[in-house]
Design an enzyme around this catalytic site. Structure first.
Site, PDB file in Angstrom:
ATOM      1  N   HIS A  92      13.637 120.338   2.423  1.00 54.49           N
ATOM      2  CA  HIS A  92      12.983 119.426   1.470  1.00 54.49           C
ATOM      3  C   HIS A  92      14.075 118.679   0.707  1.00 54.49           C
ATOM      4  O   HIS A  92      14.422 119.054  -0.420  1.00 54.49           O
ATOM      5  CB  HIS A  92      12.107 120.252   0.526  1.00 54.49           C
ATOM      6  CG  HIS A  92      11.197 119.457  -0.345  1.00 54.49           C
ATOM      7  ND1 HIS A  92       9.938 119.883  -0.700  1.00 54.49           N
ATOM      8  CD2 HIS A  92      11.352 118.261  -0.962  1.00 54.49           C
ATOM      9  CE1 HIS A  92       9.373 118.990  -1.500  1.00 54.49           C
ATOM     10  NE2 HIS A  92      10.216 117.993  -1.673  1.00 54.49           N
ATOM     11  N   GLU A 142      10.367 117.717   4.671  1.00 57.40           N
ATOM     12  CA  GLU A 142       9.332 117.357   3.705  1.00 57.40           C
ATOM     13  C   GLU A 142       9.959 116.643   2.513  1.00 57.40           C
ATOM     14  O   GLU A 142      11.142 116.815   2.219  1.00 57.40           O
ATOM     15  CB  GLU A 142       8.548 118.595   3.258  1.00 57.40           C
ATOM     16  CG  GLU A 142       9.411 119.713   2.749  1.00 57.40           C
ATOM     17  CD  GLU A 142       8.630 120.976   2.435  1.00 57.40           C
ATOM     18  OE1 GLU A 142       7.684 121.307   3.156  1.00 57.40           O
ATOM     19  OE2 GLU A 142       8.990 121.633   1.454  1.00 57.40           O
ATOM     20  N   HIS A 196       3.660 127.269  -0.011  1.00 53.82           N
ATOM     21  CA  HIS A 196       4.045 127.390  -1.417  1.00 53.82           C
ATOM     22  C   HIS A 196       3.678 128.745  -1.968  1.00 53.82           C
ATOM     23  O   HIS A 196       2.515 129.112  -1.997  1.00 53.82           O
ATOM     24  CB  HIS A 196       3.445 126.303  -2.311  1.00 53.82           C
ATOM     25  CG  HIS A 196       4.495 125.730  -3.207  1.00 53.82           C
ATOM     26  ND1 HIS A 196       4.978 126.408  -4.285  1.00 53.82           N
ATOM     27  CD2 HIS A 196       5.208 124.589  -3.117  1.00 53.82           C
ATOM     28  CE1 HIS A 196       5.936 125.682  -4.836  1.00 53.82           C
ATOM     29  NE2 HIS A 196       6.109 124.587  -4.140  1.00 53.82           N
TER      30      HIS A 196
HETATM   31  N1  PXP Z   1       5.671 123.327   1.078  1.00 52.66           N
HETATM   32  C1  PXP Z   1       6.171 122.402   0.238  1.00 52.66           C
HETATM   33  C2  PXP Z   1       5.628 121.023   0.286  1.00 52.66           C
HETATM   34  C3  PXP Z   1       7.206 122.721  -0.652  1.00 52.66           C
HETATM   35  O1  PXP Z   1       7.677 121.790  -1.505  1.00 52.66           O
HETATM   36  C4  PXP Z   1       7.728 124.023  -0.648  1.00 52.66           C
HETATM   37  C5  PXP Z   1       8.860 124.365  -1.571  1.00 52.66           C
HETATM   38  O2  PXP Z   1       9.968 123.594  -1.237  1.00 52.66           O
HETATM   39  C6  PXP Z   1       7.179 124.960   0.253  1.00 52.66           C
HETATM   40  C7  PXP Z   1       6.145 124.582   1.096  1.00 52.66           C
HETATM   41  C8  PXP Z   1       7.675 126.368   0.322  1.00 52.66           C
HETATM   42  O3  PXP Z   1       7.358 127.033  -0.871  1.00 52.66           O
HETATM   43  P1  PXP Z   1       8.079 128.405  -1.230  1.00 52.66           P
HETATM   44  O4  PXP Z   1       9.530 128.109  -1.406  1.00 52.66           O
HETATM   45  O5  PXP Z   1       7.412 128.833  -2.493  1.00 52.66           O
HETATM   46  O6  PXP Z   1       7.833 129.352  -0.083  1.00 52.66           O
END
Ligand code: PXP
Length: 253
Positions: A44, A75, A203
């Protein structure tokens, strides 16, 4: 088919960025994840480059390009303008050609992404971006809350997939809200599948809340970073301590 695991490597980059140099090495960690069974790697990049930098994306793209079975997912916010050597999400995606680009409505001053798109407001701007990425053979996923009208708009705007934002699901763990939120995700995933949209999620998923979430119908991929990195400290720590001990024992003898 089982839900694919895409490991988000942001936290590895965050630790790396706390010092000069390239330690820990993001690419080496990607290799370990792949060797351990991950089906994908997620990054990301953000304009402030607080964790993943554009060069990380390029190096990971080089590693993953020959691995046809592996999914590379980038992302980020497609509206964030270029800044310094961050060229903007679309330009970076066009250069590095991931399998999937997940568009996320986050901003610099957010600690992390915390809501899905409101497509009643942003569909018009997103539509040409989605077409542009798809023209490069990149699958486009939109980060979404489990709201039926919004899921329908995701289909209308031309997305291939949605990524359901699971933060509230995770936050509700152990509370009475959990079943309600889980049901929203279940129904949103069913609707998306009916409409022909693929379903991803991510997330705050972790070893405790993932087993239940994995029963959401048609779930193709989860991307997990934060908890997985924390678990790696605990579950991998014994081996790391042993490796240090071995070096020190050999040095004494
Ligand atoms: N999906 C998106 C769009 C995110 O921004 C993130 C965090 O960068 C994640 C998934 C993954 O989340 P986590 O780090 O809490 O597992």
């Amino acid at each position: 088919m089982a839900t694919a695991l895409s490991v988000n490597l942001n936290k590895i980059a965050l630790i790396r960025n706390s010092r000069e140099g390239n330690y820990p090495d993001v690419v080496e960690h990607a290799k370990v994840c792949i060797a351990s069974g991950a089906e994908g790697i997620t990054v990301h990049p953000r304009p402030d480059q607080r964790h993943i930098r554009p060069d990380d994306v390029r190096q990971l793209a080089k590693l993953l390009a020959p691995m046809k079975a592996l999914e590379f997912n980038i992302e980020g916010n497609p509206f964030a303008p270029r800044r310094g050597n961050y060229p903007g999400l679309l330009v970076l995606a066009e250069e590095t050609r991931p399998d999937q680009c997940t568009l996320v409505p986050d901003s610099d001053n957010q600690l992390t992404s915390d809501h899905g798109f409101d497509l009643t407001r942003s569909a018009e701007q997103l539509a040409p971006m989605i077409t542009r990425l798809q023209a490069q053979g990149i699958r486009v996923s939109l980060f979404m809350d489990p709201i039926p009208e919004q899921i329908r708009l995701a289909k209308e705007v031309g997305a291939d997939r949605i990524e359901l934002y699971t933060g509230p699901y995770a936050a509700a763990w152990g509370t009475q809200e959990l079943e309600t939120i889980y049901r929203q995700h279940f129904l949103a995933a069913e609707l998306a599948t009916e409409l022909g949209l693929g379903v991803n999620a991510g997330h705050d998923l972790n070893l405790i809340n993932l087993p239940k979430y994995a029963s959401v119908p048609g779930l193709l991929e989860v991307s997990i970073g934060h908890a997985l990195t924390v678990d790696a400290i605990a579950l991998g720590l014994a081996n790391a301590v042993q490796a240090y001990k071995n070096i020190l024992t050999e040095a004494v003898s």
